[in-house]
Scaffold this motif. Sequence first.
Motif, PDB file in Angstrom:
ATOM      1  N   SER A 197       0.814  -1.215   0.000  1.00 42.82           N
ATOM      2  CA  SER A 197       0.000   0.000   0.000  1.00 42.82           C
ATOM      3  C   SER A 197       0.847   1.265   0.000  1.00 42.82           C
ATOM      4  O   SER A 197       0.325   2.356  -0.228  1.00 42.82           O
ATOM      5  N   SER A 198       2.139   1.134   0.237  1.00 39.01           N
ATOM      6  CA  SER A 198       3.047   2.289   0.209  1.00 39.01           C
ATOM      7  C   SER A 198       3.723   2.481  -1.136  1.00 39.01           C
ATOM      8  O   SER A 198       4.590   3.348  -1.275  1.00 39.01           O
ATOM      9  N   SER A 199       3.335   1.697  -2.101  1.00 35.79           N
ATOM     10  CA  SER A 199       3.943   1.801  -3.432  1.00 35.79           C
ATOM     11  C   SER A 199       3.733   3.196  -4.009  1.00 35.79           C
ATOM     12  O   SER A 199       2.630   3.744  -3.936  1.00 35.79           O
ATOM     13  N   ILE A 200       4.767   3.749  -4.560  1.00 37.24           N
ATOM     14  CA  ILE A 200       4.697   5.062  -5.202  1.00 37.24           C
ATOM     15  C   ILE A 200       4.684   4.844  -6.705  1.00 37.24           C
ATOM     16  O   ILE A 200       5.616   4.259  -7.258  1.00 37.24           O
ATOM     17  N   MET A 201       3.639   5.318  -7.345  1.00 32.00           N
ATOM     18  CA  MET A 201       3.483   5.092  -8.782  1.00 32.00           C
ATOM     19  C   MET A 201       4.374   6.032  -9.594  1.00 32.00           C
ATOM     20  O   MET A 201       4.533   7.211  -9.257  1.00 32.00           O
ATOM     21  N   ASP A 202       4.929   5.485 -10.659  1.00 37.19           N
ATOM     22  CA  ASP A 202       5.757   6.272 -11.563  1.00 37.19           C
ATOM     23  C   ASP A 202       4.971   6.784 -12.757  1.00 37.19           C
ATOM     24  O   ASP A 202       5.341   7.791 -13.380  1.00 37.19           O
ATOM     25  N   TYR A 203       3.927   6.063 -13.101  1.00 37.80           N
ATOM     26  CA  TYR A 203       3.110   6.412 -14.263  1.00 37.80           C
ATOM     27  C   TYR A 203       1.646   6.401 -13.856  1.00 37.80           C
ATOM     28  O   TYR A 203       1.228   5.593 -13.014  1.00 37.80           O
ATOM     29  N   TRP A 204       0.882   7.302 -14.514  1.00 38.52           N
ATOM     30  CA  TRP A 204      -0.531   7.443 -14.183  1.00 38.52           C
ATOM     31  C   TRP A 204      -1.381   7.511 -15.438  1.00 38.52           C
ATOM     32  O   TRP A 204      -0.945   8.049 -16.464  1.00 38.52           O
ATOM     33  N   GLY A 205      -2.592   6.989 -15.336  1.00 39.29           N
ATOM     34  CA  GLY A 205      -3.583   7.227 -16.365  1.00 39.29           C
ATOM     35  C   GLY A 205      -4.317   8.528 -16.089  1.00 39.29           C
ATOM     36  O   GLY A 205      -4.044   9.207 -15.094  1.00 39.29           O
ATOM     37  N   LYS A 206      -5.268   8.843 -16.956  1.00 40.04           N
ATOM     38  CA  LYS A 206      -6.003  10.103 -16.818  1.00 40.04           C
ATOM     39  C   LYS A 206      -7.242   9.968 -15.943  1.00 40.04           C
ATOM     40  O   LYS A 206      -7.872  10.975 -15.607  1.00 40.04           O
ATOM     41  N   GLY A 207      -7.608   8.749 -15.615  1.00 37.47           N
ATOM     42  CA  GLY A 207      -8.711   8.540 -14.700  1.00 37.47           C
ATOM     43  C   GLY A 207     -10.030   8.242 -15.378  1.00 37.47           C
ATOM     44  O   GLY A 207     -10.253   8.572 -16.546  1.00 37.47           O
ATOM     45  N   THR A 208     -10.915   7.620 -14.614  1.00 37.63           N
ATOM     46  CA  THR A 208     -12.278   7.350 -15.063  1.00 37.63           C
ATOM     47  C   THR A 208     -13.220   7.638 -13.910  1.00 37.63           C
ATOM     48  O   THR A 208     -12.935   7.275 -12.768  1.00 37.63           O
ATOM     49  N   LEU A 209     -14.327   8.304 -14.201  1.00 39.59           N
ATOM     50  CA  LEU A 209     -15.231   8.757 -13.156  1.00 39.59           C
ATOM     51  C   LEU A 209     -16.230   7.668 -12.775  1.00 39.59           C
ATOM     52  O   LEU A 209     -16.893   7.084 -13.632  1.00 39.59           O
ATOM     53  N   VAL A 210     -16.331   7.438 -11.480  1.00 42.04           N
ATOM     54  CA  VAL A 210     -17.327   6.528 -10.922  1.00 42.04           C
ATOM     55  C   VAL A 210     -18.262   7.349 -10.045  1.00 42.04           C
ATOM     56  O   VAL A 210     -17.811   8.027  -9.115  1.00 42.04           O
ATOM     57  N   THR A 211     -19.536   7.285 -10.339  1.00 38.96           N
ATOM     58  CA  THR A 211     -20.538   7.997  -9.556  1.00 38.96           C
ATOM     59  C   THR A 211     -21.545   6.991  -9.025  1.00 38.96           C
ATOM     60  O   THR A 211     -22.152   6.245  -9.806  1.00 38.96           O
ATOM     61  N   VAL A 212     -21.703   6.972  -7.712  1.00 38.71           N
ATOM     62  CA  VAL A 212     -22.631   6.048  -7.071  1.00 38.71           C
ATOM     63  C   VAL A 212     -23.769   6.868  -6.466  1.00 38.71           C
ATOM     64  O   VAL A 212     -23.545   7.686  -5.574  1.00 38.71           O
ATOM     65  N   SER A 213     -24.961   6.637  -6.959  1.00 39.52           N
ATOM     66  CA  SER A 213     -26.122   7.383  -6.462  1.00 39.52           C
ATOM     67  C   SER A 213     -26.787   6.636  -5.322  1.00 39.52           C
ATOM     68  O   SER A 213     -26.807   5.408  -5.291  1.00 39.52           O
ATOM     69  N   SER A 214     -27.360   7.400  -4.400  1.00 36.01           N
ATOM     70  CA  SER A 214     -28.016   6.784  -3.227  1.00 36.01           C
ATOM     71  C   SER A 214     -29.475   6.477  -3.512  1.00 36.01           C
ATOM     72  O   SER A 214     -30.030   6.879  -4.502  1.00 36.01           O
TER      73      SER A 214
END
Length: 122
Positions: free
Chosen positions: A105-122
């Motif tokens: 869990s302490s891993s430091i990432m060298d490369y990243w993606g741009k992300g994807t949005l997750v929306t959870v409605s109640s």
Amino acid sequence: QVQLVESGGGLVQAGGSLRLSCAASGRTFSLYAMGWFRQAPGKEREFVSVISGSGFSTQYLDSVKGRFTISRDNAKNTVYLQMNSLKPEDTAVYYCGATTRYRGSSSIMDYWGKGTLVTVSS
């Protein structure tokens, strides 16, 4: 250089499921530990899960244990995050990262993606 592209985000009701995918470029995918992180509006990016290059070692954020499962297919250069029993507090942009230095869990990432949005409605 590793390029990462996330997909699979969307809008889902509480209690529902989504599977995120992250496709990586390059021929040495199995050398990289892969992680999923998320950033909710107004909050800092946080660790969600990580998997070692071999896939034998995984770690999770406590709040997602038992609900999320990380996996990888090294033949397809892809890492997945299966998200079940989703809650409104899981709403965030989810990012995929890669690193050659696995530290759980302490891993430091060298490369990243741009992300994807997750929306959870109640």
